[in-house]
Design an enzyme around this catalytic site. Structure first.
Site, PDB file in Angstrom:
ATOM      1  N   GLY A   9      20.531   5.763  61.998  1.00 39.36           N
ATOM      2  CA  GLY A   9      20.085   6.879  62.823  1.00 39.36           C
ATOM      3  C   GLY A   9      21.269   7.689  63.304  1.00 39.36           C
ATOM      4  N   ARG A  10      21.091   8.383  64.420  1.00 41.37           N
ATOM      5  CA  ARG A  10      22.158   9.215  64.981  1.00 41.37           C
ATOM      6  C   ARG A  10      23.179   8.418  65.779  1.00 41.37           C
ATOM      7  NH1 ARG A  10      22.435  14.329  62.997  1.00 41.37           N
ATOM      8  NH2 ARG A  10      20.343  15.145  62.730  1.00 41.37           N
ATOM      9  N   GLU A  62      26.828   7.712  64.689  1.00 41.66           N
ATOM     10  CA  GLU A  62      27.651   8.924  64.586  1.00 41.66           C
ATOM     11  C   GLU A  62      28.575   9.097  65.794  1.00 41.66           C
ATOM     12  OE1 GLU A  62      26.178  13.405  65.047  1.00 41.66           O
ATOM     13  OE2 GLU A  62      25.372  12.412  63.264  1.00 41.66           O
ATOM     14  N   CYS A  79      21.648   1.817  56.586  1.00 40.08           N
ATOM     15  CA  CYS A  79      21.590   3.274  56.660  1.00 40.08           C
ATOM     16  C   CYS A  79      22.905   3.874  57.182  1.00 40.08           C
ATOM     17  CB  CYS A  79      20.373   3.685  57.491  1.00 40.08           C
ATOM     18  SG  CYS A  79      19.845   5.394  57.243  1.00 40.08           S
ATOM     19  N   HIS A  80      22.828   4.697  58.217  1.00 41.27           N
ATOM     20  CA  HIS A  80      24.017   5.306  58.802  1.00 41.27           C
ATOM     21  C   HIS A  80      24.813   4.323  59.650  1.00 41.27           C
ATOM     22  CE1 HIS A  80      22.072   9.006  57.491  1.00 41.27           C
ATOM     23  NE2 HIS A  80      23.217   9.623  57.677  1.00 41.27           N
ATOM     24  N   TYR A  95      22.867   4.571  53.425  1.00 38.37           N
ATOM     25  CA  TYR A  95      22.217   5.834  53.093  1.00 38.37           C
ATOM     26  C   TYR A  95      23.201   6.639  52.241  1.00 38.37           C
ATOM     27  CZ  TYR A  95      19.230   9.839  53.328  1.00 38.37           C
ATOM     28  OH  TYR A  95      18.404  10.870  52.968  1.00 38.37           O
TER      29      TYR A  95
END
Length: 191
Positions: free
Chosen positions: A89-90, A93, A119-120, A139
């Protein structure tokens, strides 16, 4: 399989399915999962985001649910946990930029403890400097940064996870059946 203590690192706009589903599934099979977020305490919550694949050039993002934290990041000591789970997800980040997050992740790798990352979430690992020589999948959009961090990208279908020693990686939430099965096997000593 004996119950394990698993630390889950989340933040605002963590991918909903990648936090909620593993938290519930790992708890269901008897493990204790402690979800923590830097700057928040047990009883606080993080907002999630639902990412979906709807035929556009990239995934879409919608507001998800409130995910309740049941632990404090400030009190999370790696030696109290058997494994680490990092959703995407975010959140990765911006959380990856925190030195205390990087140090926490490195400690699990230095101890050789199981780590599941999807994923992320791979952004956590590239920032922590623990990917050199590892075979991984995440991802696809973060492939360049994990390769620059020294990892070998495994080009597998989106429903397939990759195991490299104590590290289990997956592309996104469609990988859950294979990803969680492989993580459970690693938690059980690779059996």
């Amino acid at each position: 399989m004996s119950p394990k203590n698993i630390l889950m690192l989340v933040g605002d706009f963590v991918e909903d399915y990648e936090a909620m589903v593993p938290f519930q599934a790992l708890t269901m099979v008897g493990h204790h999962v402690q979800a923590v977020c830097p700057g928040k305490r047990a009883g606080d919550w993080v907002e999630t985001a639902v990412h979906d694949f709807e035929g556009f050039q990239t995934y879409t993002e919608k507001r998800g649910h409130r995910f309740l934290l049941n632990g404090d990041f400030s009190g999370a000591r790696p030696e109290d946990f058997d494994a680490l789970y990092l959703p995407g997800g975010r959140a990765p980040e911006y959380l990856r930029m925190k030195e205390e997050v990087q140090a926490l992740i490195r400690s699990f790798f230095q101890a050789g403890k199981p780590v599941a990352c999807i994923c992320h979430g791979g952004q956590f690992l590239s920032a922590a400097g623990v990917l050199a020589g590892r075979q991984v999948t995440f991802y696809p959009d973060i492939r360049p940064e994990v390769e620059l961090a020294g990892a070998t990208w495994m080009d597998v279908p989106m429903d397939t996870a990759v195991v490299d020693g104590n590290l289990v990686t997956g592309g996104a939430w469609p990988t859950h059946p294979d990803f969680l099965a492989k993580f459970l096997a690693v938690l059980d000593g690779g059996r």
